[in-house]
Write a protein that holds these residues in place. Sequence first.
Motif, PDB file in Angstrom:
ATOM      1  N   ALA A 145       0.865  -1.179   0.000  1.00 48.94           N
ATOM      2  CA  ALA A 145       0.000   0.000   0.000  1.00 48.94           C
ATOM      3  C   ALA A 145       0.904   1.232   0.000  1.00 48.94           C
ATOM      4  CB  ALA A 145      -0.894  -0.012   1.236  1.00 48.94           C
ATOM      5  N   PRO A 146       0.365   2.381  -0.304  1.00 48.14           N
ATOM      6  CA  PRO A 146       1.200   3.592  -0.263  1.00 48.14           C
ATOM      7  C   PRO A 146       1.764   3.847   1.137  1.00 48.14           C
ATOM      8  CG  PRO A 146      -0.885   4.021  -1.384  1.00 48.14           C
ATOM      9  CD  PRO A 146      -0.997   2.660  -0.759  1.00 48.14           C
ATOM     10  N   ASP A 147       2.965   4.389   1.177  1.00 43.22           N
ATOM     11  CA  ASP A 147       3.557   4.790   2.452  1.00 43.22           C
ATOM     12  C   ASP A 147       2.684   5.860   3.099  1.00 43.22           C
ATOM     13  OD1 ASP A 147       5.649   3.171   1.668  1.00 43.22           O
ATOM     14  OD2 ASP A 147       7.173   4.738   1.758  1.00 43.22           O
ATOM     15  N   ILE A 148       2.750   5.917   4.415  1.00 40.53           N
ATOM     16  CA  ILE A 148       2.090   6.985   5.161  1.00 40.53           C
ATOM     17  C   ILE A 148       3.171   7.754   5.901  1.00 40.53           C
ATOM     18  CG2 ILE A 148       0.454   7.577   6.992  1.00 40.53           C
ATOM     19  CD1 ILE A 148      -1.115   5.049   6.220  1.00 40.53           C
ATOM     20  N   HIS A 149       3.384   8.986   5.502  1.00 39.93           N
ATOM     21  CA  HIS A 149       4.390   9.849   6.124  1.00 39.93           C
ATOM     22  C   HIS A 149       5.727   9.117   6.299  1.00 39.93           C
ATOM     23  CE1 HIS A 149       1.296  12.814   6.613  1.00 39.93           C
ATOM     24  NE2 HIS A 149       0.579  12.012   7.371  1.00 39.93           N
ATOM     25  N   GLY A 150       6.169   8.485   5.211  1.00 43.30           N
ATOM     26  CA  GLY A 150       7.476   7.841   5.202  1.00 43.30           C
ATOM     27  C   GLY A 150       7.525   6.440   5.769  1.00 43.30           C
ATOM     28  N   VAL A 151       6.408   5.905   6.212  1.00 43.94           N
ATOM     29  CA  VAL A 151       6.367   4.553   6.788  1.00 43.94           C
ATOM     30  C   VAL A 151       5.706   3.617   5.777  1.00 43.94           C
ATOM     31  CG1 VAL A 151       5.414   3.136   8.655  1.00 43.94           C
ATOM     32  CG2 VAL A 151       6.336   5.409   9.160  1.00 43.94           C
ATOM     33  N   PRO A 152       6.368   2.489   5.461  1.00 41.91           N
ATOM     34  CA  PRO A 152       5.773   1.543   4.502  1.00 41.91           C
ATOM     35  C   PRO A 152       4.568   0.810   5.102  1.00 41.91           C
ATOM     36  CG  PRO A 152       7.785   0.629   5.422  1.00 41.91           C
ATOM     37  CD  PRO A 152       7.670   2.029   5.959  1.00 41.91           C
ATOM     38  N   TYR A 153       3.578   0.594   4.258  1.00 47.62           N
ATOM     39  CA  TYR A 153       2.370  -0.132   4.652  1.00 47.62           C
ATOM     40  C   TYR A 153       2.076  -1.213   3.626  1.00 47.62           C
ATOM     41  CZ  TYR A 153       0.863   2.784   8.558  1.00 47.62           C
ATOM     42  OH  TYR A 153       0.771   3.404   9.781  1.00 47.62           O
ATOM     43  N   SER A 154       1.390  -2.260   4.067  1.00 52.95           N
ATOM     44  CA  SER A 154       0.926  -3.324   3.182  1.00 52.95           C
ATOM     45  C   SER A 154      -0.510  -3.669   3.536  1.00 52.95           C
ATOM     46  CB  SER A 154       1.795  -4.581   3.325  1.00 52.95           C
ATOM     47  OG  SER A 154       3.116  -4.316   2.925  1.00 52.95           O
ATOM     48  N   ILE A 155      -1.206  -4.215   2.547  1.00 53.43           N
ATOM     49  CA  ILE A 155      -2.584  -4.664   2.739  1.00 53.43           C
ATOM     50  C   ILE A 155      -2.557  -6.150   3.079  1.00 53.43           C
ATOM     51  CG2 ILE A 155      -4.815  -5.034   1.595  1.00 53.43           C
ATOM     52  CD1 ILE A 155      -4.041  -2.603  -0.194  1.00 53.43           C
ATOM     53  N   TYR A 156      -3.350  -6.530   4.059  1.00 55.00           N
ATOM     54  CA  TYR A 156      -3.487  -7.919   4.489  1.00 55.00           C
ATOM     55  C   TYR A 156      -4.970  -8.301   4.397  1.00 55.00           C
ATOM     56  CZ  TYR A 156       1.264  -7.696   6.194  1.00 55.00           C
ATOM     57  OH  TYR A 156       2.625  -7.558   6.257  1.00 55.00           O
ATOM     58  N   THR A 157      -5.228  -9.555   4.038  1.00 54.13           N
ATOM     59  CA  THR A 157      -6.598 -10.046   3.923  1.00 54.13           C
ATOM     60  C   THR A 157      -6.698 -11.424   4.567  1.00 54.13           C
ATOM     61  OG1 THR A 157      -6.182 -11.090   1.780  1.00 54.13           O
ATOM     62  CG2 THR A 157      -7.029  -8.821   1.747  1.00 54.13           C
ATOM     63  N   ARG A 158      -7.921 -11.808   4.826  1.00 58.42           N
ATOM     64  CA  ARG A 158      -8.210 -13.190   5.226  1.00 58.42           C
ATOM     65  C   ARG A 158      -9.653 -13.497   4.898  1.00 58.42           C
ATOM     66  NH1 ARG A 158      -9.539 -15.119  11.214  1.00 58.42           N
ATOM     67  NH2 ARG A 158     -11.258 -16.032  10.099  1.00 58.42           N
ATOM     68  N   ALA A 159      -9.915 -14.772   4.710  1.00 53.32           N
ATOM     69  CA  ALA A 159     -11.282 -15.216   4.488  1.00 53.32           C
ATOM     70  C   ALA A 159     -12.071 -15.012   5.783  1.00 53.32           C
ATOM     71  CB  ALA A 159     -11.309 -16.682   4.081  1.00 53.32           C
ATOM     72  N   VAL A 160     -13.327 -14.650   5.649  1.00 54.92           N
ATOM     73  CA  VAL A 160     -14.153 -14.398   6.821  1.00 54.92           C
ATOM     74  C   VAL A 160     -14.677 -15.704   7.401  1.00 54.92           C
ATOM     75  CG1 VAL A 160     -16.300 -13.327   7.617  1.00 54.92           C
ATOM     76  CG2 VAL A 160     -14.752 -12.066   6.114  1.00 54.92           C
ATOM     77  N   GLY A 161     -15.116 -16.623   6.528  1.00 57.50           N
ATOM     78  CA  GLY A 161     -15.722 -17.869   7.003  1.00 57.50           C
ATOM     79  C   GLY A 161     -14.775 -18.848   7.605  1.00 57.50           C
TER      80      GLY A 161
END
Length: 161
Positions: A145-161
């Motif tokens: 995901a885009p950095d936020i104020h110089g901090v790297p971010y990533s998207i995480y997912t999981r199945a709900v069921g």
Amino acid sequence: MMTLRNYLSLDKTQLGGIALAAFEQFKSDYTDWPAMVAGVSRMGDLAEDGEIIVAEDAGRIVGGVVYVGPHKPKASYFDPSWPIIRMLVVAPEARGRGLGRQLTQACIDRASRDRAPIIAFHTSPIMAVALPMYLRMGFIKHSDAPDIHGVPYSIYTRAVG
């Protein structure tokens, strides 16, 4: 006795203080800490598009999280059909009691209620306690995901069921 409940508008100031206290340890990681403070301290404003769940201990708020349901406004890097978890915060003095896990599970339960197949969030490797908890709960890295104020971010997912 720890309880989870829905956010009330009168919780806004206390929740904002908890959010600031939770993020304070990352102060030196962000290139624009005043901008982070401005956003984090307004956690209650997220009730406009999401459902805020607060954790209370003996009448005092000690944590909170925002659940944003499917097709509610969210950052463009999330699939609009995904519910997301935002701003999971736990007061420093309340950590180590499984509260982050309970708040995360409450969001997963709401995603199940909404019949969503997947739930997502974004976080950073600097969140050295939260990220391993999420991985233990079955979340996997989806994408950067885009950095936020110089901090790297990533998207995480999981199945709900």
